[in-house]
Design a protein around this motif. Sequence first.
Motif, mmCIF file in Angstrom:
data_model
loop_
_atom_site.group_PDB
_atom_site.id
_atom_site.type_symbol
_atom_site.label_atom_id
_atom_site.label_comp_id
_atom_site.label_asym_id
_atom_site.label_seq_id
_atom_site.Cartn_x
_atom_site.Cartn_y
_atom_site.Cartn_z
ATOM 1 N N MET A 108 0.881 1.258 9.933
ATOM 2 C CA MET A 108 2.092 2.081 9.974
ATOM 3 C C MET A 108 2.883 1.630 11.190
ATOM 4 N N GLU B 244 7.056 9.108 5.707
ATOM 5 C CA GLU B 244 5.632 8.773 5.628
ATOM 6 C C GLU B 244 5.405 7.408 4.976
ATOM 7 N N LEU B 245 6.018 7.221 3.810
ATOM 8 C CA LEU B 245 5.701 6.041 3.003
ATOM 9 C C LEU B 245 6.830 5.025 2.990
ATOM 10 N N VAL B 246 7.657 5.012 4.016
ATOM 11 C CA VAL B 246 8.807 4.103 4.109
ATOM 12 C C VAL B 246 9.794 4.393 2.991
ATOM 13 N N HIS C 261 8.719 0.987 10.907
ATOM 14 C CA HIS C 261 8.523 2.093 9.985
ATOM 15 C C HIS C 261 9.571 3.131 10.353
ATOM 16 N N PRO C 262 10.189 3.779 9.350
ATOM 17 C CA PRO C 262 11.301 4.687 9.682
ATOM 18 C C PRO C 262 10.915 5.845 10.582
ATOM 19 N N MET D 131 -8.722 2.305 2.695
ATOM 20 C CA MET D 131 -7.551 1.444 2.691
ATOM 21 C C MET D 131 -7.007 1.357 4.119
ATOM 22 N N LYS E 204 0.816 -1.215 0.000
ATOM 23 C CA LYS E 204 0.000 0.000 0.000
ATOM 24 C C LYS E 204 0.845 1.259 0.000
ATOM 25 N N TYR E 205 1.972 1.205 0.667
ATOM 26 C CA TYR E 205 2.869 2.372 0.637
ATOM 27 C C TYR E 205 3.321 2.648 -0.797
ATOM 28 N N VAL F 104 0.492 4.233 -2.828
ATOM 29 C CA VAL F 104 0.320 5.657 -2.553
ATOM 30 C C VAL F 104 1.452 6.447 -3.187
#
Lengths: 467, 376
Positions: B19, A320-322, B23-24, B15, A190-191, A194
């Motif tokens: 998170m 946010e999105l890795v 996660h960073p 969706m 999903k990341y 997006v």
Amino acid sequence: MLANSAELFKFTRLTLIWLTIIFGSVWGACFVVGVLIPTLLLHLGENEIFALLAQICQYLTPVIAILVFIPINAMFMVLVERRGLALFTVRMGPNRVGPDGLLQTAADAVKLLFKEDIIPTGADAWLFTLAPIIFFAPSIFGSIPLLAAITGNNDLFAITNLPTGIFFIIAASSVPVVGIVMGGWASNNKYSLVGGLRSAAQAISYEIPLVLSLVTICYLNQSLNVVEIASRQTGGFLNWNIFGGGALNGLDKYFNALINGSSNANDILQAYYPSNQWILTVIAIAGLVVSTIIAFFMYITAACAEVNRIPFDLPEAESELVSGYNTEYSGIKFAIFFLAEFTNLFIVSSIATIMFLGAGNNPIPQFLIDYLFKNVTFIPQTINAITQALSPLINQIHLINPITFWSVVWMIVKTYSLVFFAVLVRGTLPRFKIDQLMDFGWKRLIPLSLLVFFIVIFAKGVINTNV
Amino acid sequence: MSTNLDTTNLKTDEMIINMGPQHPATHGVLRLILKLDGEIVRHVEPVIGHLHRAQEWQGQNRTLFQYQALIDRVDYLSGMFTSLAFAHACEQIDGCQIPPRAQYLRALVCEMNRISSHLLWLGTFLIDLGALFGFPFYPFREREKLLDLFEEIAGQRMMFNYIRIGGVQRDPKQSWFEKVRKFTAEFPDRINEYEAIVTQNPIVLKRTKGVGILDKSVAMDYGVTGPSIRGSGINYDLRKTRPYGIYPELNFEIPLGQNQGDTWDRYMCRILEMRQSNNLINQCLDKMPEGEILGKKQIAGLRIKAGEGFAAIESPRGVLGCYVISNGSDKAYRIRWRNPSFCNLAVLPSLLIGRPISDIMAIFGSIDVILPDVDR
């Protein structure tokens, strides 16, 4: 005094060594393929097949140049980025592999090549594999028309001199986003999804100001051919497109006449900027110069967004999105994404150099050089002596072409300055939000670029009718 | 092809994204279950407990002397404060006298620790905003100096075990005080440097102004404390409202948020707090009395009287409370922590709903949560 001047010195040394490696190897490869092999083939005998092979070799030169250049250049740019950021952020940066960390990125590249190539469960294997290729391919074929301008229209690269060069480059540069969206979709993450969608939105919004600022320059030069645009900017920074694209030509000529003590200096000024309508002329010229400077900065901003650099790196957005669209990628596929990203940065910087910053032309005004050479005679003498000494290389072996050499040198200086500027920006700014990014693109950049375009059209019209 | 698209049967799904915990940007091991409508957050559920180390239980099964060395890990960025809260609670039960020099040293190291904690917050907050590689390293430069100073007096850079029941562990040399003075002399310039890059940066302003507005009533309902509540304009700082130690003798102001309690206010509050802490360190150095530093002998069988005590102090993240019941043996009968991060984290969902993904990290960063402090 800089606190970390020792680090700065090391950084400079490293940059120079890498630049020598890059351009030495590219130059060598071009020489072998474009000059050495054809010459040897022709010496073998008067055979039609040999002649054909020789010609094919010569045609292949630009391809070889790009294929040699892109990987080495990406390695260098990654190293510059890492060491440069370390320089800005009171750190050391990679300094263990090879002397002074010189080979760090080469080691990284080897590591990535030998890593396991993972396709995640549930991923669309075909699209997942195709995405990096689609992302990377345009940076190969899109950079081809640039070669003619970079090398100062060298004969070997004449094949790359497209009449619609800049059009081709823009068309090519809009393809990579397909690769990003594809990679984001195919990853089954999903990341990534997006990230891919953000990238699509961003590329569509920022391509418009990017193209409009380039169209402004094309209009000023009445050409889509990068070689022609480059050749119109000869003779010092006053003739560069960033300063009105020839609006200051008269000034350049005027100073030239003035310094050489020519009596017709005022006539030249009169011819270029007639005094009967001087208010209109001054306004037009000022408008042109200001608009093109704005166009340059708009291009830089839009290009940053186009190649996903901070502050526009939303498709990746690590916090946010890795890692955005390339979260699931590893090994060689990730390496290709990485390679393409840095190659794209180099390409947009070299487009900026060619379109705005005088391409491979000398930034020092010609009249200053003439003046210097006339008064300090040992400089032209030394240059002549060096040219004499190298004349077998130049005229018999064709290893060095002075025009190409100087063109490439100035291109390197200007382009890598812009790359370094991008690193500096990365070391300074935080990231935009997606809605702010869209606002900035649609509500600020696009109207501004249209305004600049219209100002340029009117100003150019005024100047043309006056002269 | 018909131009009238039938949108009634068009189905769009929310969706669900996990998170974290890997996660960073979740500052360790927080897990947020997000329901996203495009880029907009519709529902948040923080899942905690990935870093649970049973700190309270361990306190009941180790001697007080052993546990003193362990409590720095409750909140590893402000170890001095956790030690101080525990020491205060035990001293309250025991009634032992704390020498004035030890009191001053405690305030001194605590304020230094507050600065180092806020510096780390500043760096990570900027990383959360997306300034990944550039600026965030500058606060670490100063933090490094502070950690060196801590190492010199406590022997450790983060897990100090410096504040003990009845006083402090070691008396620093005179040269150490001079080093601290040198640090405080140049630190305001450094803050000016950070502010020059961050405070007027248009992108930072755009990302923080009006984002994550923490209403006064909401903040009080959730028990938010520390700079997060002061950013909303509520003057609640235990150093002033319920003074402990030597704070009544020091002269300082509590910085408050000027606007509405948004991310920007919380940022500004911490920046001002760093300046104020720097000032407090100078005051402590000026007033530093001579004399003893330890009012209770530190032996392996350290005992306190039977009874119960609660101490609350103002840590960099808010009110840090420690509740101790002692039955007079060398182990505590019961230990309970009131951690600021735990309460501050509770307010996160109400701040995030309706915001885009990018704001999650800006808001989460601005309330300064340390996960070991949440999970104990």
